[in-house]
Design an enzyme around this catalytic site. Structure first.
Site, PDB file in Angstrom:
ATOM      1  N   HIS A   1      -0.775  18.182   4.036  1.00  0.00           N
ATOM      2  CA  HIS A   1      -1.969  18.921   3.617  1.00  0.00           C
ATOM      3  C   HIS A   1      -1.637  19.965   2.564  1.00  0.00           C
ATOM      4  O   HIS A   1      -2.440  20.834   2.261  1.00  0.00           O
ATOM      5  CB  HIS A   1      -2.625  19.570   4.844  1.00  0.00           C
ATOM      6  CG  HIS A   1      -3.086  18.543   5.832  1.00  0.00           C
ATOM      7  ND1 HIS A   1      -4.404  18.154   5.959  1.00  0.00           N
ATOM      8  CD2 HIS A   1      -2.380  17.779   6.702  1.00  0.00           C
ATOM      9  CE1 HIS A   1      -4.490  17.214   6.891  1.00  0.00           C
ATOM     10  NE2 HIS A   1      -3.270  16.963   7.354  1.00  0.00           N
TER      11      HIS A   1
ATOM     12  N   LYS B   1      26.448  37.957  -6.295  1.00  0.00           N
ATOM     13  CA  LYS B   1      27.139  39.023  -5.555  1.00  0.00           C
ATOM     14  C   LYS B   1      27.714  40.047  -6.522  1.00  0.00           C
ATOM     15  O   LYS B   1      27.552  41.251  -6.322  1.00  0.00           O
ATOM     16  CB  LYS B   1      28.272  38.429  -4.704  1.00  0.00           C
ATOM     17  CG  LYS B   1      27.793  37.612  -3.528  1.00  0.00           C
ATOM     18  CD  LYS B   1      28.970  37.152  -2.691  1.00  0.00           C
ATOM     19  CE  LYS B   1      28.539  36.094  -1.689  1.00  0.00           C
ATOM     20  NZ  LYS B   1      29.667  35.437  -1.048  1.00  0.00           N
TER      21      LYS B   1
ATOM     22  N   GLU C   1      24.700  23.376  -1.496  1.00  0.00           N
ATOM     23  CA  GLU C   1      25.940  24.098  -1.787  1.00  0.00           C
ATOM     24  C   GLU C   1      27.104  23.135  -2.044  1.00  0.00           C
ATOM     25  O   GLU C   1      28.035  23.466  -2.760  1.00  0.00           O
ATOM     26  CB  GLU C   1      26.296  25.026  -0.613  1.00  0.00           C
ATOM     27  CG  GLU C   1      26.357  26.480  -1.014  1.00  0.00           C
ATOM     28  CD  GLU C   1      26.727  27.423   0.116  1.00  0.00           C
ATOM     29  OE1 GLU C   1      27.124  26.968   1.203  1.00  0.00           O
ATOM     30  OE2 GLU C   1      26.606  28.631  -0.097  1.00  0.00           O
TER      31      GLU C   1
HETATM   32  O1  PA5 Z   1      29.034  27.330   3.389  1.00  0.00           O
HETATM   33  C1  PA5 Z   1      29.523  28.415   3.135  1.00  0.00           C
HETATM   34  O2  PA5 Z   1      30.755  28.565   3.085  1.00  0.00           O
HETATM   35  C2  PA5 Z   1      28.684  29.664   2.912  1.00  0.00           C
HETATM   36  O3  PA5 Z   1      27.336  29.400   2.884  1.00  0.00           O
HETATM   37  C3  PA5 Z   1      28.960  30.668   4.013  1.00  0.00           C
HETATM   38  O4  PA5 Z   1      28.668  30.060   5.238  1.00  0.00           O
HETATM   39  C4  PA5 Z   1      28.145  31.938   3.884  1.00  0.00           C
HETATM   40  O5  PA5 Z   1      28.266  32.468   2.600  1.00  0.00           O
HETATM   41  C5  PA5 Z   1      28.622  32.962   4.913  1.00  0.00           C
HETATM   42  O6  PA5 Z   1      29.971  33.275   4.701  1.00  0.00           O
HETATM   43  P1  PA5 Z   1      30.837  34.036   5.760  1.00  0.00           P
HETATM   44  O7  PA5 Z   1      30.887  33.239   7.005  1.00  0.00           O
HETATM   45  O8  PA5 Z   1      32.181  34.164   5.116  1.00  0.00           O
HETATM   46  O9  PA5 Z   1      30.195  35.383   5.994  1.00  0.00           O
END
Ligand code: PA5
Length: 423
Positions: free
Chosen positions: A295, A410, A274
């Site tokens: 394996h 989304k 990310e």
């Molecule tokens: O790293 C990030 O910001 C995302 O992966 C969030 O952790 C994830 O989308 C969850 O978001 P939230 O805590 O707003 O529900």
């Protein structure tokens, strides 16, 4: 201090002249996404009272409930799950029961967790920084319905602990209205960097982990990985991975010889995937747990296309050991190992594989070594990876702290579901 050694084909470090500038923009918080660098020194800013509130809440949950359901997705659950598995192992003896929900939309998974907890008096730790993420919001609604049906509405404010933004989002609004106990996820710490905040610490404390030690590990990290490049193994690792990427390796494979680090691999995939996978750039983070995956994927690593390099997390001393006994008839032919510890055998598998992949298979390998896995060394390790991530993402000229790409699925999903648009 985490040590780093490299094996396999030699490679040149790329763009060394930029390292000092990048060190500087991290430490003086002036790079891209700099309003999300709160994690850099978050640990050393914890007060005794902050940590006491987390520990007291964990105690309250354990004394008054039979289980905890942690609701969250991405950075809102991966860090605590990774830490709990890493320290307690996969079949812990005396751990307070913890279930994770809201990290997917699977009806099968959700049904089974709801069934599992249906006869238990459970508390809920709902975690969402934005407070609007669909997966945890759905799970949370289902749990509130269960609680209300069984114990009445007044139980909600006793059983629910929310971690969310200080001011905004649907969860903050609800928590204030309903009077839930809350913990704040600070504005300047993104989800995947939030393991050091109450997001990570509360579930860890409920699982029996020593959170003071974990915080201390982060503080060790703050010190060790603020050093200048020549003394900073996090930056050295960051520059290695950038140099290998520039040389044409597009995949990084995280490897551990401990199955209880499988979730740490998942946390790493989120952290790096990310943070770096944007603007058509970035290493693809993948993972193996060995020797299990030797394996399955071992063949590819040894002889397949040369797209990947390895980063191995090597823990020198295991917490537990098992000794191989002598057998009378030696039907399985294993008497040559009699008297040997399983950790010794695992280590020889690691050494043999390292030579096979790096020398014969020509795969570049980084070996990161820590002496033993404790709350403190795990805290330092996680900080190490976060700091290294900032360093290599800045080398890529990428903002490591946003994730614009996750919005596309989304908005498609919302269209398909007929979500009303905001007025
Ligand atoms: O790293 C990030 O910001 C995302 O992966 C969030 O952790 C994830 O989308 C969850 O978001 P939230 O805590 O707003 O529900």
């Amino acid at each position: 201090m985490i040590t780093i050694k490299t094996y396999g084909p030699k490679f040149e470090l790329k763009e060394k002249e930029r390292y000092s500038t990048i060190e500087k923009i991290i430490s003086d918080k002036s790079g891209q996404g700099n309003d999300f660098l709160g994690w850099l020194d978050y640990a050393s800013k914890y007060s005794k009272e902050d940590l006491k509130k987390i520990k007291d809440t964990a105690k309250y949950i354990k004394e008054n409930y039979e289980a905890l359901v942690v609701v969250g997705i991405g950075g809102s659950y991966l860090g605590s799950k990774a830490a709990i598995d890493a320290i307690n192992g996969l079949y812990p003896e005396n751990q307070f029961p913890i279930y994770f929900l809201g990290n997917n939309l699977s009806s099968n998974y959700t049904h089974q967790v709801l069934e599992k907890i249906s006869n238990k008096h459970f508390a809920v730790n709902v975690i969402s920084k934005s407070g609007t993420t669909t997966e945890p919001a759905i799970a949370f609604r289902l749990l509130k319905e269960m609680i209300t049906t069984k114990y009445g509405k007044e139980e909600l404010s006793k059983a629910i602990i929310a971690c969310t933004d200080e001011r905004k989002g649907a969860l903050r609004k609800e928590a204030d209205e309903m009077g839930y106990v809350t913990f704040i996820i600070p504005d300047d710490v993104g989800g995947r960097y939030s393991v050091i905040t109450p997001v990570g610490l509360l579930p860890m404390a409920v699982a029996g982990l020593d959170i003071d030690e974990f915080v201390q590990g982060f503080i060790d990290g703050e010190k060790n990985y603020s050093e200048t490049y020549s003394k900073n193994t996090a930056y050295q690792y960051g520059s290695n991975r950038y140099s290998l990427y520039s040389k044409g390796y597009k995949v990084e494979t995280y490897i551990s010889y401990e199955p209880h680090l499988a979730m740490l691999n998942e946390w790493l995939k989120q952290l790096y995937g990310e943070s770096e996978g944007k603007d058509g750039k970035g290493l693809l983070p993948t993972s193996l747990v060995c020797t299990t995956d030797l394996h399955s994927m071992g063949q590819f690593v040894q002889e397949g296309s040369k797209v990947l390099f390895e980063t191995i997390i090597n823990i020198e001393t295991p917490k537990y050991d098992v000794t191989i006994k002598e057998s009378d008839n030696d039907l399985d032919g294993l008497n040559y190992l009699a008297g040997k510890k399983l950790s010794y055998i695992n280590e020889q598998a690691f050494r043999g594989t390292l030579a096979a992949h790096s020398e014969v298979g020509n795969v570049p390998v980084n070996v990161l070594t820590i002496k033993e896995l404790t709350e403190r060394s795990l805290g330092e390790l996680m900080y190490f990876f976060m700091r290294a991530c900032a360093f290599s993402a800045y080398l890529l000229n990428i903002n490591p702290f946003n994730q614009p790409g996750v919005e596309v699925y989304k908005s498609n999903m919302f269209k398909l579901l007929g979500k009303p648009s905001k007025k």
